[in-house]
Design a protein around this motif. Sequence first.
Motif, short mmCIF file in Angstrom:
data_model
loop_
_atom_site.label_atom_id
_atom_site.label_comp_id
_atom_site.label_asym_id
_atom_site.label_seq_id
_atom_site.Cartn_x
_atom_site.Cartn_y
_atom_site.Cartn_z
N VAL A 147 26.10 31.16 25.05
CA VAL A 147 27.19 30.42 25.93
C VAL A 147 28.70 31.52 25.62
CG1 VAL A 147 29.11 28.56 26.32
CG2 VAL A 147 26.76 27.92 26.24
N ALA A 148 29.21 32.22 26.64
CA ALA A 148 30.70 33.20 26.41
C ALA A 148 31.52 31.97 25.91
CB ALA A 148 30.55 33.90 27.86
N ILE A 149 32.77 32.61 24.99
CA ILE A 149 33.46 31.60 24.56
C ILE A 149 34.01 31.15 26.33
CG2 ILE A 149 36.11 31.91 23.53
CD1 ILE A 149 33.73 31.97 22.25
N ILE A 150 34.55 32.13 27.19
CA ILE A 150 35.40 31.05 28.32
C ILE A 150 34.47 30.68 28.95
CG2 ILE A 150 34.35 33.28 29.44
CD1 ILE A 150 38.22 31.90 29.90
N ASN A 151 33.43 30.45 28.95
CA ASN A 151 32.10 29.17 29.70
C ASN A 151 32.63 28.39 28.23
OD1 ASN A 151 32.09 30.53 32.08
ND2 ASN A 151 30.44 31.35 31.30
N LEU A 152 32.46 28.31 27.18
CA LEU A 152 32.93 27.13 26.21
C LEU A 152 33.88 26.53 26.66
CD1 LEU A 152 31.78 25.34 23.66
CD2 LEU A 152 32.70 27.55 22.74
N LEU A 153 35.05 27.30 26.90
CA LEU A 153 36.25 27.18 26.46
C LEU A 153 36.69 25.73 28.74
CD1 LEU A 153 38.86 29.79 26.29
CD2 LEU A 153 38.31 27.65 24.80
N LYS A 154 35.81 26.86 29.33
CA LYS A 154 35.85 26.00 30.52
C LYS A 154 35.11 23.91 30.72
CE LYS A 154 36.03 29.80 34.21
NZ LYS A 154 34.83 30.45 34.36
N ILE A 155 34.07 24.07 29.74
CA ILE A 155 33.17 23.25 29.68
C ILE A 155 34.40 22.40 28.56
CG2 ILE A 155 31.54 22.23 28.16
CD1 ILE A 155 30.54 24.88 29.30
N ALA A 156 35.11 22.47 27.82
CA ALA A 156 35.39 21.64 26.67
C ALA A 156 37.09 20.90 27.49
CB ALA A 156 35.82 22.60 25.51
N ASP A 157 37.09 22.10 28.37
CA ASP A 157 38.57 21.38 28.97
C ASP A 157 37.91 20.54 30.11
OD1 ASP A 157 41.11 21.65 30.15
OD2 ASP A 157 40.99 22.78 32.34
N ALA A 158 36.51 20.81 30.98
CA ALA A 158 36.28 19.83 32.00
C ALA A 158 36.10 18.01 31.09
CB ALA A 158 35.32 20.45 32.86
N LEU A 159 35.67 18.40 29.76
CA LEU A 159 35.66 17.16 28.94
C LEU A 159 36.59 16.74 28.58
CD1 LEU A 159 31.84 18.64 27.26
CD2 LEU A 159 32.00 16.92 28.80
N GLY A 160 37.83 17.29 28.65
CA GLY A 160 38.99 16.92 27.94
C GLY A 160 39.07 16.95 26.38
N ILE A 161 38.53 17.44 25.85
CA ILE A 161 38.31 17.82 24.45
C ILE A 161 38.26 19.29 24.29
CG2 ILE A 161 36.66 16.16 23.88
CD1 ILE A 161 34.20 17.81 23.50
N LYS A 162 38.73 20.08 22.85
CA LYS A 162 38.80 21.29 22.29
C LYS A 162 37.44 21.70 21.89
CE LYS A 162 43.52 20.79 22.00
NZ LYS A 162 44.74 20.66 22.80
N ALA A 163 37.87 22.73 21.96
CA ALA A 163 36.29 23.46 21.91
C ALA A 163 35.91 23.10 20.72
CB ALA A 163 36.39 24.80 22.63
N TYR A 164 36.51 23.51 19.61
CA TYR A 164 36.42 23.94 17.98
C TYR A 164 35.47 22.34 17.71
CZ TYR A 164 39.46 20.39 16.62
OH TYR A 164 40.21 18.51 16.33
N LEU A 165 35.61 20.85 18.80
CA LEU A 165 35.51 19.80 18.66
C LEU A 165 33.46 20.05 18.98
CD1 LEU A 165 37.17 17.61 19.71
CD2 LEU A 165 36.88 17.68 17.65
N LEU A 166 33.19 20.91 20.14
CA LEU A 166 32.06 20.71 20.54
C LEU A 166 31.60 22.03 19.44
CD1 LEU A 166 31.96 21.52 24.38
CD2 LEU A 166 31.15 20.02 22.75
N LEU A 167 31.70 22.66 18.78
CA LEU A 167 31.34 23.95 17.98
C LEU A 167 31.01 22.93 16.41
CD1 LEU A 167 34.02 26.95 18.33
CD2 LEU A 167 31.33 26.90 18.56
N SER A 168 32.08 22.26 16.11
CA SER A 168 32.01 21.10 14.94
C SER A 168 30.20 20.32 14.88
CB SER A 168 32.50 20.30 14.42
OG SER A 168 32.79 19.53 15.55
N GLU A 169 30.08 20.31 15.91
CA GLU A 169 28.99 19.39 16.69
C GLU A 169 27.98 19.80 16.21
OE1 GLU A 169 28.10 15.61 16.61
OE2 GLU A 169 30.48 15.97 16.26
N THR A 170 28.20 21.25 16.52
CA THR A 170 27.22 22.21 16.66
C THR A 170 26.31 22.74 15.49
OG1 THR A 170 27.72 23.58 18.59
CG2 THR A 170 25.86 24.66 17.05
N GLU A 171 27.46 22.44 14.33
CA GLU A 171 26.72 22.90 12.89
C GLU A 171 26.41 21.74 12.15
OE1 GLU A 171 30.84 23.75 11.37
OE2 GLU A 171 31.11 25.73 12.20
N LYS A 172 26.21 20.16 12.90
CA LYS A 172 25.71 19.16 12.04
C LYS A 172 24.54 19.46 12.06
CE LYS A 172 29.48 16.12 12.34
NZ LYS A 172 29.81 14.98 12.95
#
Length: 65
Positions: free
Chosen positions: A40-65
């Motif tokens: 996932v390119a950063i720009i697409n991560l930002l688009k997805i997070a925005d579409a979900l109404g959440i901050k991109a770092y939340l998706l990244l933090s879930e990835t680390e778990k």
Amino acid sequence: MGIAIRAARLSQGLSQEALADKACIDRSYMGGIERGEHNVAIINLLKIADALGIKAYLLLSETEK
């Protein structure tokens, strides 16, 4: 990353197609992201997070778990 995106999408009751439309990303590409077939390119991560109404770092933090 794909698992975190899928979990967030499902928690909001969105289909892959609906999320892809909201994020302006091709549906098949979105499916590939969720299956871990695409990086996932950063720009697409930002688009997805925005579409979900959440901050991109939340998706990244879930990835680390």
